[in-house]
Design a protein around this motif. Structure first.
Motif, PDB file in Angstrom:
ATOM      1  N   MET A   2       0.741  -1.111  -0.025  1.00 33.18           N
ATOM      2  CA  MET A   2      -0.037  -0.172   0.202  1.00 33.18           C
ATOM      3  C   MET A   2       1.011   1.279  -0.015  1.00 33.18           C
ATOM      4  SD  MET A   2      -2.972   1.206   2.376  1.00 33.18           S
ATOM      5  CE  MET A   2      -4.141  -0.141   2.241  1.00 33.18           C
ATOM      6  N   ARG A   3       2.052   1.243   0.673  1.00 34.73           N
ATOM      7  CA  ARG A   3       2.922   2.263   0.863  1.00 34.73           C
ATOM      8  C   ARG A   3       3.492   2.722  -0.516  1.00 34.73           C
ATOM      9  NH1 ARG A   3       6.631   3.003   5.904  1.00 34.73           N
ATOM     10  NH2 ARG A   3       4.675   3.132   6.700  1.00 34.73           N
ATOM     11  N   ASP A   4       3.856   1.793  -1.341  1.00 31.72           N
ATOM     12  CA  ASP A   4       4.449   1.523  -2.629  1.00 31.72           C
ATOM     13  C   ASP A   4       3.250   2.503  -3.624  1.00 31.72           C
ATOM     14  OD1 ASP A   4       6.710   0.799  -1.898  1.00 31.72           O
ATOM     15  OD2 ASP A   4       6.287  -1.163  -2.575  1.00 31.72           O
ATOM     16  N   GLU A   5       2.240   2.194  -3.457  1.00 35.19           N
ATOM     17  CA  GLU A   5       1.266   2.416  -4.539  1.00 35.19           C
ATOM     18  C   GLU A   5       0.861   4.111  -4.134  1.00 35.19           C
ATOM     19  OE1 GLU A   5      -2.633   1.262  -6.484  1.00 35.19           O
ATOM     20  OE2 GLU A   5      -1.776  -0.183  -5.452  1.00 35.19           O
ATOM     21  N   LEU A   6       0.885   4.584  -2.678  1.00 40.29           N
ATOM     22  CA  LEU A   6       0.625   5.832  -2.362  1.00 40.29           C
ATOM     23  C   LEU A   6       1.986   6.872  -2.741  1.00 40.29           C
ATOM     24  CD1 LEU A   6      -0.608   5.637   1.292  1.00 40.29           C
ATOM     25  CD2 LEU A   6      -1.876   6.674  -0.891  1.00 40.29           C
ATOM     26  N   ALA A   7       2.916   6.214  -2.647  1.00 41.07           N
ATOM     27  CA  ALA A   7       4.247   6.844  -3.296  1.00 41.07           C
ATOM     28  C   ALA A   7       4.188   7.187  -4.771  1.00 41.07           C
ATOM     29  CB  ALA A   7       5.605   5.910  -2.911  1.00 41.07           C
ATOM     30  N   LYS A   8       3.689   6.056  -5.555  1.00 38.18           N
ATOM     31  CA  LYS A   8       3.522   6.378  -7.039  1.00 38.18           C
ATOM     32  C   LYS A   8       2.296   7.711  -7.228  1.00 38.18           C
ATOM     33  CE  LYS A   8       4.088   1.656  -8.088  1.00 38.18           C
ATOM     34  NZ  LYS A   8       3.435   0.428  -8.438  1.00 38.18           N
ATOM     35  N   MET A   9       1.487   7.944  -6.407  1.00 38.51           N
ATOM     36  CA  MET A   9       0.655   8.997  -6.768  1.00 38.51           C
ATOM     37  C   MET A   9       1.183  10.291  -6.178  1.00 38.51           C
ATOM     38  SD  MET A   9      -3.082   7.327  -5.902  1.00 38.51           S
ATOM     39  CE  MET A   9      -2.704   6.031  -4.490  1.00 38.51           C
ATOM     40  N   ASP A  10       2.250  10.860  -6.883  1.00 38.88           N
ATOM     41  CA  ASP A  10       2.974  12.035  -6.366  1.00 38.88           C
ATOM     42  C   ASP A  10       2.076  13.293  -6.248  1.00 38.88           C
ATOM     43  OD1 ASP A  10       2.597  12.077  -9.123  1.00 38.88           O
ATOM     44  OD2 ASP A  10       4.905  12.637  -9.498  1.00 38.88           O
ATOM     45  N   CYS A  11       1.129  13.498  -7.032  1.00 40.81           N
ATOM     46  CA  CYS A  11       0.244  14.746  -6.752  1.00 40.81           C
ATOM     47  C   CYS A  11      -0.910  14.605  -5.583  1.00 40.81           C
ATOM     48  CB  CYS A  11      -0.298  15.074  -8.167  1.00 40.81           C
ATOM     49  SG  CYS A  11       0.847  15.345  -9.430  1.00 40.81           S
ATOM     50  N   LEU A  12      -0.734  13.678  -4.713  1.00 39.30           N
ATOM     51  CA  LEU A  12      -1.874  13.657  -3.779  1.00 39.30           C
ATOM     52  C   LEU A  12      -1.453  14.926  -2.768  1.00 39.30           C
ATOM     53  CD1 LEU A  12      -2.300   9.826  -2.742  1.00 39.30           C
ATOM     54  CD2 LEU A  12      -3.878  11.448  -3.730  1.00 39.30           C
ATOM     55  N   THR A  13      -2.420  15.238  -2.127  1.00 36.80           N
ATOM     56  CA  THR A  13      -2.396  16.401  -1.053  1.00 36.80           C
ATOM     57  C   THR A  13      -3.125  15.918   0.009  1.00 36.80           C
ATOM     58  OG1 THR A  13      -4.241  17.472  -1.969  1.00 36.80           O
ATOM     59  CG2 THR A  13      -2.193  18.095  -2.974  1.00 36.80           C
ATOM     60  N   PRO A  14      -3.092  16.704   1.224  1.00 37.20           N
ATOM     61  CA  PRO A  14      -3.947  16.258   2.278  1.00 37.20           C
ATOM     62  C   PRO A  14      -5.389  16.509   1.900  1.00 37.20           C
ATOM     63  CG  PRO A  14      -1.822  17.420   3.135  1.00 37.20           C
ATOM     64  CD  PRO A  14      -2.009  17.544   1.604  1.00 37.20           C
ATOM     65  N   GLY A  15      -5.718  17.547   0.947  1.00 33.42           N
ATOM     66  CA  GLY A  15      -7.175  17.695   0.638  1.00 33.42           C
ATOM     67  C   GLY A  15      -7.724  16.601   0.035  1.00 33.42           C
ATOM     68  N   ASP A  16      -6.792  15.525  -0.651  1.00 34.36           N
ATOM     69  CA  ASP A  16      -7.411  14.519  -1.411  1.00 34.36           C
ATOM     70  C   ASP A  16      -7.922  13.772  -0.104  1.00 34.36           C
ATOM     71  OD1 ASP A  16      -6.811  15.460  -4.061  1.00 34.36           O
ATOM     72  OD2 ASP A  16      -4.610  14.848  -3.736  1.00 34.36           O
ATOM     73  N   PHE A  17      -7.118  13.108   0.646  1.00 34.27           N
ATOM     74  CA  PHE A  17      -7.464  12.408   1.815  1.00 34.27           C
ATOM     75  C   PHE A  17      -8.543  13.024   2.503  1.00 34.27           C
ATOM     76  CE2 PHE A  17      -3.213  11.304   1.035  1.00 34.27           C
ATOM     77  CZ  PHE A  17      -2.984  10.032   1.470  1.00 34.27           C
ATOM     78  N   ALA A  18      -8.805  14.318   2.583  1.00 39.84           N
ATOM     79  CA  ALA A  18     -10.291  14.883   3.230  1.00 39.84           C
ATOM     80  C   ALA A  18     -11.139  14.652   2.577  1.00 39.84           C
ATOM     81  CB  ALA A  18      -9.892  16.279   3.468  1.00 39.84           C
ATOM     82  N   THR A  19     -11.229  14.918   1.125  1.00 44.03           N
ATOM     83  CA  THR A  19     -12.202  14.738   0.148  1.00 44.03           C
ATOM     84  C   THR A  19     -12.894  13.337   0.416  1.00 44.03           C
ATOM     85  OG1 THR A  19     -11.394  16.385  -1.328  1.00 44.03           O
ATOM     86  CG2 THR A  19     -12.941  14.632  -2.189  1.00 44.03           C
ATOM     87  N   VAL A  20     -12.012  12.295   0.176  1.00 48.92           N
ATOM     88  CA  VAL A  20     -12.445  10.939   0.377  1.00 48.92           C
ATOM     89  C   VAL A  20     -13.159  10.627   1.680  1.00 48.92           C
ATOM     90  CG1 VAL A  20     -11.795   8.469   0.580  1.00 48.92           C
ATOM     91  CG2 VAL A  20     -10.675  10.186  -1.117  1.00 48.92           C
ATOM     92  N   LYS A  21     -12.366  11.012   2.808  1.00 48.11           N
ATOM     93  CA  LYS A  21     -13.176  11.145   3.883  1.00 48.11           C
ATOM     94  C   LYS A  21     -14.496  11.766   4.133  1.00 48.11           C
ATOM     95  CE  LYS A  21     -13.431  10.297   8.558  1.00 48.11           C
ATOM     96  NZ  LYS A  21     -13.838   8.794   8.773  1.00 48.11           N
ATOM     97  N   ARG A  22     -14.437  12.886   3.702  1.00 49.15           N
ATOM     98  CA  ARG A  22     -15.898  13.731   3.509  1.00 49.15           C
ATOM     99  C   ARG A  22     -16.921  12.930   2.760  1.00 49.15           C
ATOM    100  NH1 ARG A  22     -13.333  18.173   3.004  1.00 49.15           N
ATOM    101  NH2 ARG A  22     -13.117  18.278   0.811  1.00 49.15           N
ATOM    102  N   GLN A  23     -16.615  12.291   1.713  1.00 45.50           N
ATOM    103  CA  GLN A  23     -17.338  11.560   0.813  1.00 45.50           C
ATOM    104  C   GLN A  23     -17.945  10.360   1.646  1.00 45.50           C
ATOM    105  OE1 GLN A  23     -14.986  10.603  -2.375  1.00 45.50           O
ATOM    106  NE2 GLN A  23     -15.360  12.454  -3.547  1.00 45.50           N
ATOM    107  N   CYS A  24     -16.844   9.592   2.555  1.00 42.13           N
ATOM    108  CA  CYS A  24     -17.394   8.604   3.241  1.00 42.13           C
ATOM    109  C   CYS A  24     -18.571   8.983   4.377  1.00 42.13           C
ATOM    110  CB  CYS A  24     -16.234   8.004   4.151  1.00 42.13           C
ATOM    111  SG  CYS A  24     -15.215   7.177   3.141  1.00 42.13           S
TER     112      CYS A  24
END
Length: 59
Positions: A1-23
């Protein structure tokens, strides 16, 4: 999972917040793999990812 996250180099804290908000809005609880899949979707729609442009100082 960590490797997969590392490949997504344009992720921001806002992306995590968006997914959490959708949940929260949908009343869903995601497994770590499902959360990662949602992050992949957020990452895929970013213009910089679609156009594969490097950051300014890396050009």
């Amino acid at each position: 999972m960590r490797d997969e996250l590392a490949k997504m180099d344009c992720l921001t804290p806002g992306d995590f917040a968006t997914v959490k908000r959708q949940c929260v809005l949908l009343g869903e609880t995601l497994t770590p793999d499902e959360f990662l899949a949602q992050l992949r979707q957020e990452h895929a729609v970013k213009p910089d990812v679609r156009q594969h442009r490097p950051l300014g100082f890396l050009q």
